[in-house]
Design an enzyme around this catalytic site. Structure first.
Site, PDB file in Angstrom:
ATOM      1  N   THR A  83       0.873  -1.172   0.000  1.00 52.41           N
ATOM      2  CA  THR A  83       0.000   0.000   0.000  1.00 52.41           C
ATOM      3  C   THR A  83       0.909   1.220   0.000  1.00 52.41           C
ATOM      4  OG1 THR A  83      -1.635  -1.194   1.312  1.00 52.41           O
ATOM      5  CG2 THR A  83      -1.849   1.200   1.212  1.00 52.41           C
ATOM      6  N   LYS A 125      -7.915   1.454  -3.122  1.00 44.77           N
ATOM      7  CA  LYS A 125      -7.572   1.018  -1.759  1.00 44.77           C
ATOM      8  C   LYS A 125      -7.712   2.169  -0.752  1.00 44.77           C
ATOM      9  CE  LYS A 125      -5.147  -1.099   1.587  1.00 44.77           C
ATOM     10  NZ  LYS A 125      -5.437  -2.329   2.244  1.00 44.77           N
ATOM     11  N   LYS A 127      -1.675   5.079   8.595  1.00 41.15           N
ATOM     12  CA  LYS A 127      -0.884   5.129   7.354  1.00 41.15           C
ATOM     13  C   LYS A 127      -1.819   5.326   6.145  1.00 41.15           C
ATOM     14  CE  LYS A 127       1.605   2.278   4.089  1.00 41.15           C
ATOM     15  NZ  LYS A 127       2.183   1.009   3.682  1.00 41.15           N
TER      16      LYS A 127
HETATM   17  P1  NAD Z   1       6.087  -5.824   7.287  1.00 39.28           P
HETATM   18  O1  NAD Z   1       6.811  -4.695   7.899  1.00 39.28           O
HETATM   19  O2  NAD Z   1       5.776  -7.035   8.089  1.00 39.28           O
HETATM   20  O3  NAD Z   1       6.881  -6.330   5.971  1.00 39.28           O
HETATM   21  C1  NAD Z   1       7.631  -5.483   5.125  1.00 39.28           C
HETATM   22  C2  NAD Z   1       8.922  -6.238   4.795  1.00 39.28           C
HETATM   23  O4  NAD Z   1       9.686  -5.468   3.862  1.00 39.28           O
HETATM   24  C3  NAD Z   1       9.808  -6.462   6.021  1.00 39.28           C
HETATM   25  O5  NAD Z   1      10.090  -7.844   6.160  1.00 39.28           O
HETATM   26  C4  NAD Z   1      11.072  -5.642   5.706  1.00 39.28           C
HETATM   27  O6  NAD Z   1      12.257  -6.222   6.217  1.00 39.28           O
HETATM   28  C5  NAD Z   1      11.049  -5.637   4.205  1.00 39.28           C
HETATM   29  N1  NAD Z   1      11.833  -4.559   3.612  1.00 39.28           N
HETATM   30  C6  NAD Z   1      11.862  -3.260   3.981  1.00 39.28           C
HETATM   31  N2  NAD Z   1      12.701  -2.571   3.176  1.00 39.28           N
HETATM   32  C7  NAD Z   1      13.193  -3.460   2.281  1.00 39.28           C
HETATM   33  C8  NAD Z   1      14.099  -3.352   1.210  1.00 39.28           C
HETATM   34  N3  NAD Z   1      14.659  -2.172   0.872  1.00 39.28           N
HETATM   35  N4  NAD Z   1      14.402  -4.469   0.513  1.00 39.28           N
HETATM   36  C9  NAD Z   1      13.835  -5.665   0.835  1.00 39.28           C
HETATM   37  N5  NAD Z   1      12.964  -5.820   1.854  1.00 39.28           N
HETATM   38  C10 NAD Z   1      12.646  -4.727   2.565  1.00 39.28           C
HETATM   39  O7  NAD Z   1       4.752  -5.202   6.670  1.00 39.28           O
HETATM   40  P2  NAD Z   1       3.438  -5.977   6.178  1.00 39.28           P
HETATM   41  O8  NAD Z   1       2.436  -5.999   7.256  1.00 39.28           O
HETATM   42  O9  NAD Z   1       3.856  -7.240   5.494  1.00 39.28           O
HETATM   43  O10 NAD Z   1       2.896  -4.938   5.090  1.00 39.28           O
HETATM   44  C11 NAD Z   1       3.455  -4.836   3.791  1.00 39.28           C
HETATM   45  C12 NAD Z   1       2.585  -3.902   2.972  1.00 39.28           C
HETATM   46  O11 NAD Z   1       1.253  -4.417   2.918  1.00 39.28           O
HETATM   47  C13 NAD Z   1       2.464  -2.488   3.536  1.00 39.28           C
HETATM   48  O12 NAD Z   1       2.499  -1.576   2.461  1.00 39.28           O
HETATM   49  C14 NAD Z   1       1.122  -2.499   4.239  1.00 39.28           C
HETATM   50  O13 NAD Z   1       0.530  -1.213   4.305  1.00 39.28           O
HETATM   51  C15 NAD Z   1       0.341  -3.425   3.340  1.00 39.28           C
HETATM   52  N6  NAD Z   1      -0.804  -4.096   3.993  1.00 39.28           N
HETATM   53  C16 NAD Z   1      -0.663  -4.657   5.229  1.00 39.28           C
HETATM   54  C17 NAD Z   1      -1.746  -5.287   5.816  1.00 39.28           C
HETATM   55  C18 NAD Z   1      -1.625  -5.927   7.183  1.00 39.28           C
HETATM   56  O14 NAD Z   1      -2.662  -6.245   7.773  1.00 39.28           O
HETATM   57  N7  NAD Z   1      -0.417  -6.155   7.694  1.00 39.28           N
HETATM   58  C19 NAD Z   1      -2.967  -5.347   5.151  1.00 39.28           C
HETATM   59  C20 NAD Z   1      -3.077  -4.802   3.866  1.00 39.28           C
HETATM   60  C21 NAD Z   1      -1.975  -4.169   3.309  1.00 39.28           C
END
Ligand code: NAD
Length: 290
Positions: free
Chosen positions: A87, A162, A237
Site C-alpha cells: 500500500t 484502496k 498510514k
Molecule cells: P512488514 O513490515 O511485516 O513487511 C515489510 C517487509 O519489507 C519487512 O520484512 C522488511 O524487512 C522488508 N523490507 C523493507 N525494506 C526493504 C528493502 N529495501 N528491501 C527488501 N525488503 C525490505 O509489513 P506488512 O504488514 O507485510 O505490510 C506490507 C505492505 O502491505 C504495507 O504496504 C502495508 O501497508 C500493506 N498491507 C498490510 C496489511 C496488514 O494487515 N499487515 C494489510 C493490507 C496491506
C-alpha cells in the site's frame, strides 16, 4: 512461473509461501534474515529479480518501493511483469509503473485487503491498476494468493481504490465508536444498540461485521482485548495516504482529514499503537465533551 518476491514480512511471507505451494519457482529477498517455506533466498533484490517472469514487491511504503524498483527494473528481462502489492501513495505507484514501462516491462499496482489472515489463507482481495496485458499476466497469481481481483483501471487505480475504501473504513469506524459511546452515556444497552443499528440505516461493515463493542455482534478484535486485526497505526498510514492523494488531486475530504487527525492522536499520544483500529470505542468511552 519463475517469480521474484521482495519484502517477505507479515504479508509477503505467507503470500510467497502460497505461490511456492502452488508449484511456482519462487526466489525471495528481504532486508531482514527470513526463511519462508518453499522459497529460495537470494542475496539482493536484483538477484531475486534476475530471470523472473514476474517480480512481486510487498514493502512498507512508497519511498522504499521506489528504491527497490530502481534496483530490480534494470535486472528484469524485457516483457516480464512487475507487480507491487504494497500500500503506497498513488504518485509513487504511477512513477514506478512509468519507469518499468520505459524499460520494456509490464507493471501492475495491486494493493490488497484481507490482512495477515487473508494472506495466510490465500483469500486476499486485489485492487489492480495497469494495462489489460499486465493484469492478464498477474491474474493467475492473484487467484492463488487471493479470492478476488478487480482490475480498477490504469496505473495507480489500484492504490486509488484502496485508499478511498480505507478512508471510508476509518471514518465509519470512528462514527460507529462515537455512537456507541454516546449510547452508553444515554444508558442504552449495547446489544439493543447493535440490534437496531445493524438492521437500520446506520448499518455498516464496522457495525455489522467488525463490531467494536466486545460481546456484541460477530467475533471481532474487540472480543480479544482489541489485539489486531488491523492495527491503528496501519489505519493511520492509509488515512495519511488518502489525504496526500486528496492534496495532490485537489479533492475536499474533511471527514477523511478529521479521521486522520483522530487516529494520529490515538496512535501518537494516547497509547493506541499496537491496538486494533476498533479500540477507538474505549478511547471515546473515557472521554468527555470538550
Ligand atoms: P512488514 O513490515 O511485516 O513487511 C515489510 C517487509 O519489507 C519487512 O520484512 C522488511 O524487512 C522488508 N523490507 C523493507 N525494506 C526493504 C528493502 N529495501 N528491501 C527488501 N525488503 C525490505 O509489513 P506488512 O504488514 O507485510 O505490510 C506490507 C505492505 O502491505 C504495507 O504496504 C502495508 O501497508 C500493506 N498491507 C498490510 C496489511 C496488514 O494487515 N499487515 C494489510 C493490507 C496491506
Amino acid at each position: 512461473m519463475k517469480i521474484g518476491f521482495i519484502g517477505l514480512g507479515n504479508m509477503g511471507g505467507p503470500m510467497a509461501a502460497n505461490l511456492a505451494k502452488a508449484g511456482h519457482e519462487v526466489t525471495g529477498f528481504d532486508m531482514a534474515p527470513v526463511q519462508i517455506d518453499g522459497v529460495t533466498m537470494a542475496g539482493s533484490a536484483a538477484e531475486a529479480a534476475t530471470g523472473a517472469d514476474v517480480v512481486i514487491t510487498m514493502l512498507p511504503n512508497g519511498a522504499i518501493l521506489r528504491d527497490v524498483a530502481a534496483q530490480v527494473i534494470p535486472a528484469m528481462t524485457a516483457g516480464a511483469c512487475l507487480v507491487d502489492c504494497s500500500t503506497v501513495d498513488v504518485d509513487s505507484a504511477r512513477a514506478v509503473a512509468a519507469e518499468a514501462e520505459a524499460a520494456g516491462l509490464l507493471a501492475v499496482d495491486a494493493p490488497v485487503s484481507g490482512g495477515v489472515g487473508g494472506a495466510t489463507a490465500g483469500t486476499l482481495t486485489f485492487m489492480a491498476g495497469g494495462s489489460d496485458q499486465a493484469f492478464a499476466v498477474a491474474k493467475p497469481l492473484f487467484d492463488i494468493m487471493g479470492q478476488k481481483a478487480v482490475h480498477c483501471g490504469d496505473a495507480g487505480a489500484g492504490q486509488a481504490a484502496k485508499i478511498c475504501n480505507n478512508m471510508i473504513l476509518g471514518v465509519t469506524m470512528i462514527a460507529t465508536c462515537e455512537a456507541f459511546a454516546l449510547a452508553d452515556k444515554l444508558g442504552l444497552d449495547r446489544q439493543k444498540m447493535f440490534d437496531v443499528v445493524s438492521t437500520s440505516s446506520g448499518y455498516s461493515w464496522t457495525m455489522n461485521a467488525y463490531c467494536p463493542a466486545p460481546g456484541v455482534g460477530p467475533q471481532s478484535p474487540a472480543d480479544n482485548g482489541y489485539k489486531p486485526g488491523f492495527a491503528s497505526e496501519l489505519m493511520l498510514k492509509d488515512l495519511r495516504l488518502s489525504q496526500q492523494a486528496a492534496e495532490s488531486a485537489d479533492a475536499d475530504t474533511p471527514m477523511g482529514a478529521l479521521a486522520q487527525q483522530l487516529y494520529a492522536q490515538f496512535v501518537e499520544t494516547e497509547d493506541g499503537k499496537g491496538m486494533d483500529f476498533s479500540a477507538m470505542l474505549p478511547r471515546f468511552e473515557k472521554r468527555h465533551r470538550e
